[in-house]
Design a protein around this motif. Structure first.
Motif, PDB file in Angstrom:
ATOM      1  N   SER A  96      43.238   0.575 -36.103  1.00 57.31           N
ATOM      2  CA  SER A  96      44.174   1.232 -35.202  1.00 57.31           C
ATOM      3  C   SER A  96      43.490   1.499 -33.866  1.00 57.31           C
ATOM      4  CB  SER A  96      44.624   2.556 -35.825  1.00 57.31           C
ATOM      5  OG  SER A  96      45.423   3.295 -34.931  1.00 57.31           O
ATOM      6  N   ASP A  97      44.290   1.543 -32.793  1.00 59.02           N
ATOM      7  CA  ASP A  97      43.729   1.956 -31.504  1.00 59.02           C
ATOM      8  C   ASP A  97      44.090   3.412 -31.202  1.00 59.02           C
ATOM      9  OD1 ASP A  97      46.409   1.705 -30.845  1.00 59.02           O
ATOM     10  OD2 ASP A  97      46.091   0.320 -29.173  1.00 59.02           O
ATOM     11  N   THR A  98      44.873   4.045 -32.106  1.00 56.51           N
ATOM     12  CA  THR A  98      45.260   5.436 -31.920  1.00 56.51           C
ATOM     13  C   THR A  98      45.161   6.182 -33.241  1.00 56.51           C
ATOM     14  OG1 THR A  98      46.828   4.672 -30.250  1.00 56.51           O
ATOM     15  CG2 THR A  98      47.063   6.937 -31.003  1.00 56.51           C
ATOM     16  N   PRO A  99      44.065   6.830 -33.559  1.00 62.07           N
ATOM     17  CA  PRO A  99      42.806   6.826 -32.822  1.00 62.07           C
ATOM     18  C   PRO A  99      42.040   5.527 -33.090  1.00 62.07           C
ATOM     19  CG  PRO A  99      42.526   8.093 -34.826  1.00 62.07           C
ATOM     20  CD  PRO A  99      43.987   7.662 -34.779  1.00 62.07           C
ATOM     21  N   PRO A 100      41.120   5.158 -32.207  1.00 65.68           N
ATOM     22  CA  PRO A 100      40.339   3.933 -32.410  1.00 65.68           C
ATOM     23  C   PRO A 100      39.596   3.995 -33.751  1.00 65.68           C
ATOM     24  CG  PRO A 100      39.990   4.803 -30.217  1.00 65.68           C
ATOM     25  CD  PRO A 100      40.737   5.855 -30.982  1.00 65.68           C
ATOM     26  N   THR A 101      39.936   3.066 -34.648  1.00 63.34           N
ATOM     27  CA  THR A 101      39.397   3.063 -36.006  1.00 63.34           C
ATOM     28  C   THR A 101      39.109   1.641 -36.446  1.00 63.34           C
ATOM     29  OG1 THR A 101      40.774   4.998 -36.500  1.00 63.34           O
ATOM     30  CG2 THR A 101      39.857   3.817 -38.384  1.00 63.34           C
ATOM     31  N   VAL A 102      37.983   1.457 -37.120  1.00 66.43           N
ATOM     32  CA  VAL A 102      37.642   0.178 -37.751  1.00 66.43           C
ATOM     33  C   VAL A 102      37.388   0.437 -39.225  1.00 66.43           C
ATOM     34  CG1 VAL A 102      36.655  -0.849 -35.661  1.00 66.43           C
ATOM     35  CG2 VAL A 102      35.171   0.383 -37.236  1.00 66.43           C
ATOM     36  N   LEU A 103      37.460  -0.637 -40.014  1.00 61.46           N
ATOM     37  CA  LEU A 103      37.053  -0.510 -41.406  1.00 61.46           C
ATOM     38  C   LEU A 103      35.907  -1.464 -41.680  1.00 61.46           C
ATOM     39  CD1 LEU A 103      37.995  -3.048 -43.388  1.00 61.46           C
ATOM     40  CD2 LEU A 103      40.195  -1.966 -43.206  1.00 61.46           C
ATOM     41  N   ILE A 104      35.016  -1.019 -42.553  1.00 61.59           N
ATOM     42  CA  ILE A 104      33.850  -1.794 -42.972  1.00 61.59           C
ATOM     43  C   ILE A 104      33.819  -1.745 -44.492  1.00 61.59           C
ATOM     44  CG2 ILE A 104      31.336  -1.966 -42.892  1.00 61.59           C
ATOM     45  CD1 ILE A 104      31.537  -0.081 -40.395  1.00 61.59           C
TER      46      ILE A 104
END
Length: 181
Positions: free
Chosen positions: A56-64
């Motif tokens: 997501s960019d709202t909030p900026p989130t990545v998954l690993i």
């Protein structure tokens, strides 16, 4: 391109998918090559991963995705600070060093020049881009934990590098295009 109906394809029956079948198919899914690092009370650790994506960019989130059997797994969860360094052309050796189970943490970090992000996580100075993150939540799936990481800072140390990808069990260079789509 669609195949002609007469073109034979290998088919695996439902329920008969082996680990090797799955790994072969996934090797044909192009993936980024990144270093994921942490530092804190539970030590400095890092590894090469390709199982990463934006959420997501709202909030900026990545998954690993991290294998729970990895010797660094607990340190990532306990430290909570995550550094992501997106690798560039010419950084295949450092990707190999961080992928090796034979090297100690000190030997891995002897490769490259590092800076410390606000979270305390190490970030590779020569990366195409770096993300300084904190673990927001964790979900277990199979042999892995999926870490959802809130991105708190981003740096683009170099605008002239080409990205590095992993496809068919080999590194490939991703050129930058000047044409906007």
């Amino acid at each position: 391109m669609l195949r002609d109906a007469d073109t034979p394809t290998a088919t695996i029956s439902p329920g008969d998918v082996t680990q090797d079948d799955f790994r072969r198919a996934m090797s044909l899914l192009g993936a980024p090559v990144v270093l994921v690092t942490t530092d804190g009370a539970h030590g400095r650790h890092g590894l090469t991963v390709s199982a990463i994506c934006s959420v997501s960019d709202t909030p900026p989130t990545v998954l690993i995705c991290l294998n729970r059997s990895n010797r660094s797994h607990a340190a990532f969860l306990r430290n909570g600070a995550i550094g992501i360094s997106i690798l560039a052309e010419g950084q295949e050796a450092i990707a190999g060093a961080f992928a090796s189970s034979r090297l100690s943490s000190e030997e891995r970090f002897a490769n490259g020049m590092w800076r410390v992000g606000a979270s305390g996580a190490p970030l590779l100075q020569q990366a195409v881009a770096t993300l300084d993150c904190a673990v927001a939540s964790v979900q277990t799936s199979g042999s892995h934990d999926v870490l959802f990481c809130r991105v708190n800072a981003i740096a683009h140390p170099s605008d002239d590098g080409h990205g590095l990808a992993w496809f068919d069990r080999r590194f490939h260079v991703l050129p930058r295009f000047t044409t906007q789509f």
